[in-house]
Design an enzyme around this catalytic site. Structure first.
Site, PDB file in Angstrom:
ATOM      1  N   TYR A  64     -18.080  66.525  31.452  1.00  0.00           N
ATOM      2  CA  TYR A  64     -17.651  65.140  31.237  1.00  0.00           C
ATOM      3  C   TYR A  64     -18.745  64.174  31.670  1.00  0.00           C
ATOM      4  O   TYR A  64     -19.117  63.263  30.925  1.00  0.00           O
ATOM      5  CB  TYR A  64     -16.363  64.881  32.015  1.00  0.00           C
ATOM      6  CG  TYR A  64     -15.773  63.500  31.828  1.00  0.00           C
ATOM      7  CD1 TYR A  64     -15.049  63.192  30.684  1.00  0.00           C
ATOM      8  CD2 TYR A  64     -15.935  62.523  32.801  1.00  0.00           C
ATOM      9  CE1 TYR A  64     -14.498  61.938  30.504  1.00  0.00           C
ATOM     10  CE2 TYR A  64     -15.380  61.259  32.641  1.00  0.00           C
ATOM     11  CZ  TYR A  64     -14.668  60.971  31.493  1.00  0.00           C
ATOM     12  OH  TYR A  64     -14.132  59.711  31.325  1.00  0.00           O
TER      13      TYR A  64
ATOM     14  N   SER B 122     -17.532  55.546  30.936  1.00  0.00           N
ATOM     15  CA  SER B 122     -16.868  55.826  32.216  1.00  0.00           C
ATOM     16  C   SER B 122     -17.833  55.457  33.326  1.00  0.00           C
ATOM     17  O   SER B 122     -19.055  55.465  33.120  1.00  0.00           O
ATOM     18  CB  SER B 122     -16.524  57.321  32.309  1.00  0.00           C
ATOM     19  OG  SER B 122     -16.165  57.680  33.636  1.00  0.00           O
TER      20      SER B 122
END
Length: 255
Positions: free
Chosen positions: A156, A143
């Site tokens: 995350y 990401s």
């Protein structure tokens, strides 16, 4: 680019980016093990469609955070499809929560799936690639938040930052076995994980402002980069992160 003669494992392939990658790989000639934990019906239907169209595919249920299930998935793939030449670590979860309110359970869940799961799959597939003597390619779907802060998503971001360094270490350690390791770092992508954003006009407007190209990505645009990294066209590419974010991490406003 083609993957003829290759066998690929794609984790979390029942929906979103993983689903698009599995489709792209099959279209490029690969046999594909479609891993799922949720989205079972979608994963099985995709495998059936690939097989009916003359490809070779297998839907495999496995919790990527459990070493025994991961090992069994790689073993089944090797036995039934004839090898393991490509791994795409795509399975992942996220949940918005203020950092001071994150529970131990939520921390463990996100880190276990996003980071530990990627490690376990990398290790199992890497061993199979090493033992075959044919090398291979490992592509982690990371990401932009392996570098770019994301308030309310502490676990995350921590897991994706860890995935960046896991990739870099693995690229060095596995290079003698001709195994390449790279990350793909998507920005905002129109997938089920972003349903809340997609249904919020204000958020969509703000995204169009902070993404230089002015829109979210389609899953297929991420899949195309994964295909390149999995293919022999990227034979001299290892140890790097490739952003697929429409320039989002470069966004800046003049003062």
């Amino acid at each position: 680019m083609d993957l003829k003669g290759k066998v690929a494992v794609v984790t979390g392939a029942g929906s979103g980016i993983g689903y698009a990658i599995a489709q792209r790989f099959a279209a490029a000639g690969a046999a594909v093990a479609i891993n799922y934990f949720g989205y079972e019906n979608e994963a099985r239907a995709l495998a059936e469609r690939m097989n009916s169209q003359g490809g070779r595919a297998l839907a495999v249920k496995a919790d990527v955070a459990k070493a025994g299930e991961v090992a069994a998935m790689v073993e089944q793939t090797t036995r039934e499809l004839g090898g393991c030449h490509v791994l795409v670590n795509n399975a992942g979860v996220e949940k918005a929560m203020p950092l001071l309110d994150v529970t131990e359970e939520e921390w463990d869940k996100e880190v276990s799936i996003n980071l530990k799961g990627a490690f376990l799959c990398l290790q199992a597939a890497g061993r199979a690639m090493r033992d075959s003597g044919q090398g291979g390619s490992i592509v982690n779907i990371s990401s932009i938040h392996e570098d770019f802060p994301f308030p309310l998503h502490g676990p995350y971001c921590a897991s994706k930052g860890g995935l960046r360094m896991l990739m870099r270490n693995a690229a060095l350690e596995l290079a003698p076995y001709q195994i390449r390791v790279n990350n793909v770092a998507p920005g905002a992508v129109a997938t089920p994980i972003n349903t809340g954003t997609l249904n919020d006009p204000a958020k969509m407007q703000r995204l169009s402002e902070i993404i230089p190209v002015g829109r979210m990505a389609k899953p297929e645009e991420v899949a195309d980069v994964a295909l390149f990294l999995a293919s022999d066209s990227a034979s001299y590419v290892t140890g790097s992160t490739y952003y697929v974010d429409g320039g989002m991490v470069r966004y800046a406003e003049p003062l």
